[in-house]
Scaffold this motif. Structure first.
Motif, mmCIF file in Angstrom:
data_model
loop_
_atom_site.group_PDB
_atom_site.id
_atom_site.type_symbol
_atom_site.label_atom_id
_atom_site.label_comp_id
_atom_site.label_asym_id
_atom_site.label_seq_id
_atom_site.Cartn_x
_atom_site.Cartn_y
_atom_site.Cartn_z
ATOM 1 N N UNK A 111 -26.893 72.654 -24.569
ATOM 2 C CA UNK A 111 -26.148 73.836 -25.023
ATOM 3 C C UNK A 111 -26.400 74.041 -26.519
ATOM 4 N N UNK A 112 -26.407 75.310 -26.965
ATOM 5 C CA UNK A 112 -26.609 75.567 -28.390
ATOM 6 C C UNK A 112 -25.432 75.054 -29.232
ATOM 7 N N UNK A 113 -25.720 74.792 -30.511
ATOM 8 C CA UNK A 113 -24.735 74.222 -31.448
ATOM 9 C C UNK A 113 -23.419 75.021 -31.470
ATOM 10 N N UNK A 114 -23.527 76.353 -31.409
ATOM 11 C CA UNK A 114 -22.312 77.186 -31.451
ATOM 12 C C UNK A 114 -21.423 76.913 -30.241
ATOM 13 N N UNK A 115 -22.038 76.721 -29.097
ATOM 14 C CA UNK A 115 -21.265 76.410 -27.883
ATOM 15 C C UNK A 115 -20.592 75.049 -28.023
ATOM 16 N N UNK A 116 -21.317 74.089 -28.578
ATOM 17 C CA UNK A 116 -20.757 72.732 -28.758
ATOM 18 C C UNK A 116 -19.547 72.811 -29.686
ATOM 19 N N UNK A 117 -19.679 73.592 -30.759
ATOM 20 C CA UNK A 117 -18.559 73.712 -31.705
ATOM 21 C C UNK A 117 -17.348 74.359 -31.026
ATOM 22 N N UNK A 118 -17.603 75.391 -30.234
ATOM 23 C CA UNK A 118 -16.496 76.084 -29.540
ATOM 24 C C UNK A 118 -15.849 75.149 -28.507
ATOM 25 N N UNK A 119 -16.666 74.393 -27.789
ATOM 26 C CA UNK A 119 -16.121 73.464 -26.786
ATOM 27 C C UNK A 119 -15.304 72.360 -27.460
ATOM 28 N N UNK A 120 -15.778 71.918 -28.619
ATOM 29 C CA UNK A 120 -15.055 70.868 -29.359
ATOM 30 C C UNK A 120 -13.689 71.385 -29.778
ATOM 31 N N UNK A 121 -13.674 72.594 -30.341
ATOM 32 C CA UNK A 121 -12.407 73.166 -30.814
ATOM 33 C C UNK A 121 -11.449 73.387 -29.643
ATOM 34 N N UNK A 122 -11.976 73.879 -28.536
ATOM 35 C CA UNK A 122 -11.113 74.132 -27.366
ATOM 36 C C UNK A 122 -10.518 72.817 -26.854
ATOM 37 N N UNK A 123 -11.318 71.759 -26.861
ATOM 38 C CA UNK A 123 -10.810 70.450 -26.406
ATOM 39 C C UNK A 123 -9.733 69.956 -27.376
ATOM 40 N N UNK A 124 -9.996 70.114 -28.676
ATOM 41 C CA UNK A 124 -9.027 69.642 -29.680
ATOM 42 C C UNK A 124 -7.722 70.429 -29.607
ATOM 43 N N UNK A 125 -7.819 71.712 -29.263
ATOM 44 C CA UNK A 125 -6.629 72.575 -29.255
ATOM 45 C C UNK A 125 -6.019 72.727 -27.866
ATOM 46 N N UNK A 126 -6.571 72.026 -26.879
ATOM 47 C CA UNK A 126 -6.128 72.212 -25.489
ATOM 48 C C UNK A 126 -4.632 72.013 -25.300
ATOM 49 N N UNK A 127 -4.096 70.951 -25.895
ATOM 50 C CA UNK A 127 -2.667 70.663 -25.738
ATOM 51 C C UNK A 127 -1.819 71.729 -26.413
ATOM 52 N N UNK A 128 -2.246 72.138 -27.610
ATOM 53 C CA UNK A 128 -1.500 73.143 -28.371
ATOM 54 C C UNK A 128 -1.507 74.483 -27.630
ATOM 55 N N UNK A 129 -2.658 74.778 -26.992
ATOM 56 C CA UNK A 129 -2.771 76.023 -26.203
ATOM 57 C C UNK A 129 -1.666 76.064 -25.132
ATOM 58 N N UNK A 130 -1.458 74.929 -24.479
ATOM 59 C CA UNK A 130 -0.441 74.858 -23.417
ATOM 60 C C UNK A 130 0.963 74.946 -24.021
ATOM 61 N N UNK A 131 1.173 74.176 -25.105
ATOM 62 C CA UNK A 131 2.488 74.161 -25.756
ATOM 63 C C UNK A 131 2.862 75.584 -26.185
ATOM 64 N N UNK A 132 1.908 76.310 -26.774
ATOM 65 C CA UNK A 132 2.196 77.676 -27.232
ATOM 66 C C UNK A 132 2.433 78.609 -26.053
#
Ligand SMILES: NC(=O)c1ccc[n+]([C@@H]2O[C@H](COP(=O)([O-])OP(=O)(O)OC[C@H]3O[C@@H](n4cnc5c(N)ncnc54)[C@H](O)[C@@H]3O)[C@@H](O)[C@H]2O)c1
Ligand SMILES: O=C(O)C[C@H](O)C(=O)O
Length: 230
Positions: A111-132
């Protein structure tokens, strides 16, 4: 509310439960899922040390939900079956301390670097996404239960002598200079059989690792100080 905001409520509960564990089931494998995991695991270790029951091979912070999320998001982007995916997630269990190692992901998808960065951020924010999304009505529940069950099952397999049971978990560690760190762990008849190293990292992952260390260090110290002061 961040996981750290939960500290004042949960730290006391965890301390009390761990005192009871030390008294009534000192040889149990303890799977700590209560947040903030980056602090509650060090609190548990301190309580067990004071009680004389600490065994670093038997204390685990449950970070499996981060792995579940990383696998799910990767599978979606790479268009592969999630059941075939493996992604180690290291560091801790809060925000930027969650570091998915997509460079180790299988099956390989380039996957391109931009996708990796987006996937990383989504994984890091996954819990907060649910909490919000739940707007004050709690955090992830079913996915937490799923992740907790997966990890508990892996521990049971290890206890039963099943070979090569490897899961990521936040444990006492020498993988970095921090005293606790999540990485792949081989589970066995006594709990942790081997804490596995990180392996080669991409430049982006190396950067993420350096960025997460100060936050993780502070959370670990906060837990240790709480356990020793109160
Ligand atoms: N590590 C993870 O992946 C992950 C994921 C989601 C949630 N969490 C954490 O899991 C914990 C539980 O979340 P939840 O959504 O199930 O919360 P919840 O409020 O629905 O449930 C908490 C339960 O703990 C009980 N409880 C409170 N004080 C207690 C005590 N002193 N002794 C024994 N039990 C006590 C309550 O009665 C309640 O049933 C929280 O700390 C949350 O942040 C962790
Ligand atoms: O993010 C949270 O606060 C809850 C939990 O740790 C999660 O990862 O869903």
């Amino acid at each position: 509310m961040t996981r750290d905001d939960l500290f004042n409520i949960n730290a006391g509960i965890v301390k009390g439960l761990c005192a009871a564990i030390a008294k009534y089931c000192p040889n149990a494998l303890v799977n700590m899922i209560s947040n903030p995991v980056n602090s509650t695991v060090p609190i548990a270790a301190e309580v067990f040390k004071k009680a004389g029951t600490y065994d670093e091979k038997k204390l685990f912070g449950v970070t499996t939900l981060d792995v579940v999320r990383a696998k799910t998001f990767y599978a979606g982007k790479a268009k592969v079956n999630v059941a075939d995916v493996n992604v180690p997630v290291v560091g801790g269990h809060a925000g930027i301390t969650i570091l998915p190692l997509f460079s180790h992901a299988t099956p390989k998808a380039n996957l391109p670097e931009d996708d990796i960065k987006a996937l990383t951020k989504r994984t890091q924010d996954g819990g907060t996404e649910v909490v919000e999304a739940k707007a004050g009505k709690g955090s992830a529940t079913l996915s937490m239960a799923y992740a907790g069950a997966l990890f508990a099952d892996a521990c049971l397999k290890g206890l039963n002598g099943v070979p090569d049971v490897v899961e990521c978990s936040f444990v006492q560690s020498t993988v970095t200079e921090l005293p606790f760190f999540a990485s792949k762990v081989r589970l066995g008849k006594n709990g942790v059989e081997e804490v596995l190293g990180l392996g080669p990292l991409s430049d982006y992952e190396k950067e993420g690792l350096e960025k997460l260390k100060p936050e993780l260090k502070a959370s670990i110290e906060k837990g240790i100080n709480f356990a020793n002061k109160s």
